[in-house]
Write a protein that holds these residues in place. Structure first.
Motif, PDB file in Angstrom:
ATOM      1  N   TRP A 217      19.518  21.090 -40.162  1.00 48.27           N
ATOM      2  CA  TRP A 217      18.576  20.115 -40.711  1.00 48.27           C
ATOM      3  C   TRP A 217      18.993  18.693 -40.331  1.00 48.27           C
ATOM      4  CZ3 TRP A 217      13.859  20.992 -41.974  1.00 48.27           C
ATOM      5  CH2 TRP A 217      13.464  22.218 -42.516  1.00 48.27           C
ATOM      6  N   ASP A 218      20.313  18.443 -40.386  1.00 45.97           N
ATOM      7  CA  ASP A 218      20.809  17.118 -39.999  1.00 45.97           C
ATOM      8  C   ASP A 218      20.458  16.795 -38.548  1.00 45.97           C
ATOM      9  OD1 ASP A 218      21.926  16.593 -42.466  1.00 45.97           O
ATOM     10  OD2 ASP A 218      23.925  17.307 -41.927  1.00 45.97           O
ATOM     11  N   VAL A 219      20.605  17.789 -37.675  1.00 44.25           N
ATOM     12  CA  VAL A 219      20.282  17.593 -36.254  1.00 44.25           C
ATOM     13  C   VAL A 219      18.814  17.183 -36.102  1.00 44.25           C
ATOM     14  CG1 VAL A 219      20.048  18.726 -34.007  1.00 44.25           C
ATOM     15  CG2 VAL A 219      22.061  19.172 -35.433  1.00 44.25           C
ATOM     16  N   LEU A 220      17.935  17.868 -36.848  1.00 46.50           N
ATOM     17  CA  LEU A 220      16.506  17.542 -36.795  1.00 46.50           C
ATOM     18  C   LEU A 220      16.253  16.130 -37.311  1.00 46.50           C
ATOM     19  CD1 LEU A 220      13.505  18.302 -36.444  1.00 46.50           C
ATOM     20  CD2 LEU A 220      13.566  19.213 -38.782  1.00 46.50           C
ATOM     21  N   TRP A 221      16.790  15.803 -38.500  1.00 48.56           N
ATOM     22  CA  TRP A 221      16.533  14.492 -39.115  1.00 48.56           C
ATOM     23  C   TRP A 221      17.132  13.355 -38.279  1.00 48.56           C
ATOM     24  CZ3 TRP A 221      12.786  16.025 -41.512  1.00 48.56           C
ATOM     25  CH2 TRP A 221      12.772  16.962 -42.543  1.00 48.56           C
TER      26      TRP A 221
END
Length: 312
Positions: A217-221
């Motif tokens: 999720w961090d990679v996406l955000w």
């Protein structure tokens, strides 16, 4: 509309402008959604944005040759931007997105008060009056949201730094391509954050270690933050400046905290609910920010009428 603009804005241009402002309002929310701390977040954001901008400049046939002295100056501005973003994301993390954006909405008036110190422009009475109104709004927020003093103080510091580098950039863009300036500034912001890491790790972390590991999720955000909210939003705004007047751009940018606070309420709900005092104070601040370009437009029209009435 000024004749200097390349074409009359169409409906889709207005939609894109508001979408870009919406993205800027979304950045504080992304800062809260991403699990890693503010410093590590700025490290990733700046290096990704710098690389992406370098690719865009190279793809469009732009130049990186602006002189060693200018590079040093622009990289120095990047140091300021790094501090601005660290305070911005930390504010949203320690308090709330609404508190962060309420403090950040003072940036435009910080600019109007600081600009006479950097340039030969005179202080305008209506801007002093609006600054006093903003101080009243902040006082109300501080009074009713005392638990968030640290968060709003960080946001005010972030807004102050934003005003400083905005004034500096307004002069730099007269002689250099905006995308090139931003690329070097992002590189400077990455360098500043990297140099800050040893001090930060030793004195400001509980475990004495950096939290660089990210989940999916961090990679996406972080990708959305660096590529969409930074690279696309910036280049899109510069392109739209060729179609909209400065007045229209400034008035629309004032919607950023409004969009951000509304989005934060829908996403975080109870976590973003504030006291009535916060909304009174924030309303006063936002009213002041919206009123500023209106008063500025009235003042400029009066000056033009006066100049037109003078004999040639």
């Amino acid at each position: 509309m000024s004749a200097s603009h390349s074409s009359t804005p169409r409906f889709k241009d207005y939609l894109e402008l508001h979408f870009i402002i919406l993205l800027w309002g979304f950045t504080a929310i992304l800062g809260k959604l991403i699990s890693i701390p503010a410093v590590e977040l700025v490290l990733y954001r700046t290096i990704l944005a710098a690389i992406a901008l370098a690719v865009v400049i190279r793809f469009k046939g732009g130049s990186f040759k602006i002189g060693r002295q200018n590079i040093v100056k622009i990289v120095g501005v990047g140091f300021m931007i790094a501090a601005h973003w660290i305070l911005f994301f930390a504010s949203a993390r320690v308090s709330s997105v609404s508190i962060c954006l309420a403090g950040m909405s003072t940036a435009s008036l910080w600019t109007s008060l600081l600009e006479p110190m950097f340039t030969k422009k005179k202080i305008k009475p209506h801007e002093v009056g609006l600054a006093i109104l903003i101080i009243i709004g902040l006082y109300i927020i501080f009074r009713f949201e005392f638990d968030h003093v640290v968060g709003i103080s960080m946001a005010l510091g972030s807004a102050f730094l934003a005003a400083c580098f905005t004034i500096i950039n307004s002069n730099l863009t007269k002689t250099h391509a905006p995308a090139t300036i931003t690329c070097f500034e992002m590189a400077g912001a990455f360098l500043a954050t990297a140099l800050f890491l040893p001090f930060y790790r030793t004195w400001m972390t509980e475990t004495g270690t950096l939290q660089l590991a990210v989940n999916l999720w961090d990679v996406l955000w972080i990708g959305i933050l660096a590529l969409v909210c930074t690279v696309y939003a910036y280049t899109g705004a510069v392109r739209l400046m060729q179609k909209f007047s400065a007045y229209t751009m400034n008035l629309t940018v004032n919607m950023e905290p409004v969009y951000g606070i509304i989005l934060a309420w829908f996403i975080f709900k109870e976590g973003e609910q504030m006291s009535a005092g916060f909304y009174y104070g924030a309303s006063i601040i936002l009213f002041s920010v919206f009123l500023h370009p209106i008063l500025e437009g009235i003042r400029n029209r009066r000056i033009r009428r006066l100049q037109d009435s003078l004999p040639n």
